[in-house]
Design a protein around this motif. Structure first.
Motif, mmCIF file in Angstrom:
data_model
loop_
_atom_site.group_PDB
_atom_site.id
_atom_site.type_symbol
_atom_site.label_atom_id
_atom_site.label_comp_id
_atom_site.label_asym_id
_atom_site.label_seq_id
_atom_site.Cartn_x
_atom_site.Cartn_y
_atom_site.Cartn_z
ATOM 1 N N ALA A 1 0.708 -1.236 0.102
ATOM 2 C CA ALA A 1 -0.092 0.054 -0.054
ATOM 3 C C ALA A 1 0.927 1.215 -0.017
ATOM 4 O O ALA A 1 0.379 2.454 -0.699
ATOM 5 C CB ALA A 1 -1.005 -0.149 1.241
ATOM 6 N N LYS A 2 1.897 1.326 0.873
ATOM 7 C CA LYS A 2 2.650 2.436 0.857
ATOM 8 C C LYS A 2 3.602 2.968 -0.462
ATOM 9 O O LYS A 2 3.278 4.014 -0.827
ATOM 10 C CB LYS A 2 3.961 2.410 1.939
ATOM 11 N N LEU A 3 4.001 1.778 -1.217
ATOM 12 C CA LEU A 3 4.705 1.836 -2.219
ATOM 13 C C LEU A 3 3.557 2.269 -3.342
ATOM 14 O O LEU A 3 3.877 3.239 -4.266
ATOM 15 C CB LEU A 3 5.283 0.569 -2.791
ATOM 16 N N ASP A 4 2.674 1.668 -3.529
ATOM 17 C CA ASP A 4 1.239 2.211 -4.458
ATOM 18 C C ASP A 4 1.099 3.645 -4.432
ATOM 19 O O ASP A 4 0.714 4.310 -5.179
ATOM 20 C CB ASP A 4 0.227 1.393 -4.396
ATOM 21 N N ALA A 5 1.065 4.037 -3.014
ATOM 22 C CA ALA A 5 0.670 5.400 -2.699
ATOM 23 C C ALA A 5 1.584 6.481 -3.130
ATOM 24 O O ALA A 5 1.512 7.459 -3.491
ATOM 25 C CB ALA A 5 0.314 5.700 -1.539
ATOM 26 N N LYS A 6 2.949 6.060 -3.025
ATOM 27 C CA LYS A 6 3.841 6.986 -3.759
ATOM 28 C C LYS A 6 3.753 7.171 -5.126
ATOM 29 O O LYS A 6 4.361 8.102 -5.754
ATOM 30 C CB LYS A 6 5.267 6.215 -3.124
ATOM 31 N N ARG A 7 3.647 5.823 -5.950
ATOM 32 C CA ARG A 7 3.619 5.815 -7.271
ATOM 33 C C ARG A 7 2.255 6.191 -8.124
ATOM 34 O O ARG A 7 2.458 6.671 -9.322
ATOM 35 C CB ARG A 7 4.317 4.516 -7.797
ATOM 36 N N PHE A 8 1.317 5.851 -7.551
ATOM 37 C CA PHE A 8 0.112 6.068 -8.257
ATOM 38 C C PHE A 8 -1.025 6.696 -7.203
ATOM 39 O O PHE A 8 -0.681 7.325 -6.226
ATOM 40 C CB PHE A 8 -0.657 4.911 -8.594
ATOM 41 N N ARG A 9 -2.039 7.101 -7.833
ATOM 42 C CA ARG A 9 -3.178 7.681 -7.117
ATOM 43 C C ARG A 9 -3.880 6.470 -6.378
ATOM 44 O O ARG A 9 -4.625 5.656 -6.952
ATOM 45 C CB ARG A 9 -4.263 8.572 -7.883
ATOM 46 N N THR B 1 -6.843 5.077 -3.273
ATOM 47 C CA THR B 1 -7.643 5.640 -2.605
ATOM 48 C C THR B 1 -7.863 5.067 -1.271
ATOM 49 O O THR B 1 -6.875 4.000 -0.971
ATOM 50 C CB THR B 1 -9.022 5.459 -3.339
ATOM 51 N N ASP B 2 -8.605 5.579 -0.466
ATOM 52 C CA ASP B 2 -8.678 5.029 0.934
ATOM 53 C C ASP B 2 -9.197 3.555 1.075
ATOM 54 O O ASP B 2 -8.831 2.769 1.753
ATOM 55 C CB ASP B 2 -9.559 5.644 1.760
ATOM 56 N N ALA B 3 -9.764 3.182 -0.183
ATOM 57 C CA ALA B 3 -10.548 1.687 -0.275
ATOM 58 C C ALA B 3 -9.278 0.860 -0.859
ATOM 59 O O ALA B 3 -9.737 -0.360 -1.035
ATOM 60 C CB ALA B 3 -11.801 1.695 -1.192
ATOM 61 N N GLY B 4 -8.274 1.273 -1.295
ATOM 62 C CA GLY B 4 -7.241 0.529 -1.773
ATOM 63 C C GLY B 4 -7.239 0.257 -3.360
ATOM 64 O O GLY B 4 -6.356 -0.457 -3.846
ATOM 65 N N VAL B 5 -8.138 0.963 -4.069
ATOM 66 C CA VAL B 5 -8.025 1.093 -5.503
ATOM 67 C C VAL B 5 -6.960 1.931 -6.080
ATOM 68 O O VAL B 5 -6.748 3.281 -5.513
ATOM 69 C CB VAL B 5 -9.320 1.526 -6.084
ATOM 70 N N CYS B 6 -6.294 1.570 -7.022
ATOM 71 C CA CYS B 6 -5.140 2.346 -7.460
ATOM 72 C C CYS B 6 -5.426 2.788 -8.881
ATOM 73 O O CYS B 6 -5.822 2.077 -9.651
ATOM 74 C CB CYS B 6 -3.572 1.671 -7.490
ATOM 75 N N LEU B 7 -5.288 4.163 -9.110
ATOM 76 C CA LEU B 7 -5.658 4.537 -10.427
ATOM 77 C C LEU B 7 -4.122 5.021 -11.186
ATOM 78 O O LEU B 7 -3.192 5.453 -10.781
ATOM 79 C CB LEU B 7 -6.345 6.246 -10.471
#
Length: 419
Positions: free
Chosen positions: A392-400, A402-408
């Protein structure tokens, strides 16, 4: 549809408000308006309102566009050009233009209609139905037109039942036992409950039916009111509630359902989470929205594509999809898909593993990629070995994320990766 309903539909015009950006979709609406967003593998969001109108027998339609309209206009030109003037049919695309006071933009939803009154008058409709172009639902508008005429209302407002404490995001109606609207409030902190149902509230769908001449008079008065925001929900409807007769039309009375659809389906897919969920829900064994209903088709522009293809059949490299929807032109090459929705022309390569992926047209997913709970914008090239949905932390750094864990995921985000 009986003859009475048919006559009402034929004497009506649908005016679709399709100018909104949909800012809560973030990068997905950087280059397209929310009504032009892809949905369900083949369609755009606006196709639902337009299909409802056509299927209801309404063949005079105007579409007001504003924000980043090119993608929407191109779709309308390609997919909705079948109207014939000699059959009293038309679809007018109405971009905001310098028609009043040398101002370009529509100042509000009511102003979008006001600026086009002369065009609407030219078709001579008896009734006008105002539609929002950014919701997913199936509805027979001729039933709502009948209700409007039978009730003698000045305006009929389409509404849905929502849990009362979730209604704060909508315009909410307080009604009496005869559906007459007693109060209309935008986004109230304490929404009024439905009669006899304290846990539910009636929320506006942004659908309004007027007699044409009555609407013209209202809009002309509103246009010169310096205190008005020129908005249906904020100005026009509350004024009628106070000074005229406004009636609520529950969506359940005119929604279109097959045997598979147990409850009325209406979605505002205005956030990344809602957009992802509504698309992934379509892959369920018994989805709440039936797109396979031939009696109420969702019309759209369909590209000429070959059928989807699944290739390779060796252990660990077998092209297959489970509980997924795969559109034409896709090639699933040695990849595993579960609960995925792929739009036209998506390519997935060997050893890729996809779960809960919503991939817009012409996405390319490289070998050994592992993707979970993602929305991928059109034309993105996913590099080999990319992993999303596990850190989750790596995803949030690289992509958008959401709080529900969906990555755009968009191409500019991919371009910034240090791989």
């Amino acid at each position: 549809m009986d003859r009475g309903s048919q006559r009402l539909a034929q004497s009506s015009m649908a005016f679709v408000l399709a100018g909104g950006r949909g800012s809560r979709l973030y990068e997905l609406t950087d280059i397209r308006a929310k009504p032009a967003m892809y949905f369900g593998g083949k369609s755009r969001i606006i196709d639902f309102a337009l299909s409802n109108a056509v299927n209801s027998g309404i063949r005079r339609i105007g579409v007001a566009t504003q924000y980043k309209a090119h993608s929407l206009i191109r779709h309308l030109q390609r997919g909705w050009s079948f109207f014939r003037a000699e059959r009293n049919e038309s679809l007018d695309i109405l971009p905001a233009s310098q028609q009043l006071d040398n101002e370009n933009w529509y100042k509000g939803t009511a102003d979008a209609v006001t600026q086009n009154i002369n065009i609407i008058r030219g078709y001579g409709p008896k009734y006008i139905i105002i539609l929002a172009g950014d919701h997913i639902y199936k509805q027979d508008y001729s039933v709502m037109l009948e209700h409007h005429v039978a009730s003698g209302a000045d305006v009929t407002v389409g509404c849905i039942e929502v849990p009362r404490m979730e209604a704060s995001a909508f315009g909410v109606m307080k009604v009496d036992e005869s559906d007459r609207i007693l109060e209309f409030v935008e986004k109230p902190a304490d929404p009024p409950a439905m009669p006899g149902n304290p846990d539910q509230a009636l929320a506006s769908m942004g659908i309004y039916v007027f007699e044409a001449e009555y609407l013209y008079d209202l809009l002309e008065k509103d246009a010169v009111d310096p205190n008005s925001n020129h908005d249906f929900g904020g100005d026009i409807i509350p004024s009628i509630v106070q000074n005229g007769k406004a009636v609520a039309h529950p969506f359940s009375r005119s929604c279109v359902r097959t045997g598979l659809e147990e409850v009325p389906y209406w979605r505002d897919v205005g956030t990344v989470d809602a957009f992802w969920q509504a698309n992934v829900d379509l892959t369920d064994f018994k989805p709440e929205l039936d797109l396979y209903d031939n009696e109420w088709p969702v019309w759209t522009y369909s590209e000429l594509t070959p059928p989807a293809k699944f290739i390779h059949n060796e252990e660990g490299r077998r092209g297959h999809a489970i509980s997924s929807m795969v559109s034409g032109g896709c090639i699933i090459s040695g990849s595993r898909l579960y609960q995925c929705l792929l739009f036209t022309g998506v390519r997935t390569h060997s050893f890729a593993e996809l779960e809960g992926v919503v991939a817009m047209p012409y996405v390319n997913i490289g070998r050994n990629a592992r993707l979970k709970k993602v929305v991928i914008d059109r034309g993105v090239d996913i590099p080999e070995g990319l992993v999303v949905g596990e850190d989750a932390k790596l995803d949030a750094k690289r992509f958008r994320r959401t709080d529900a864990g969906v990555c755009l995921i968009t191409q500019p985000m991919i371009n910034k990766l240090d791989l």
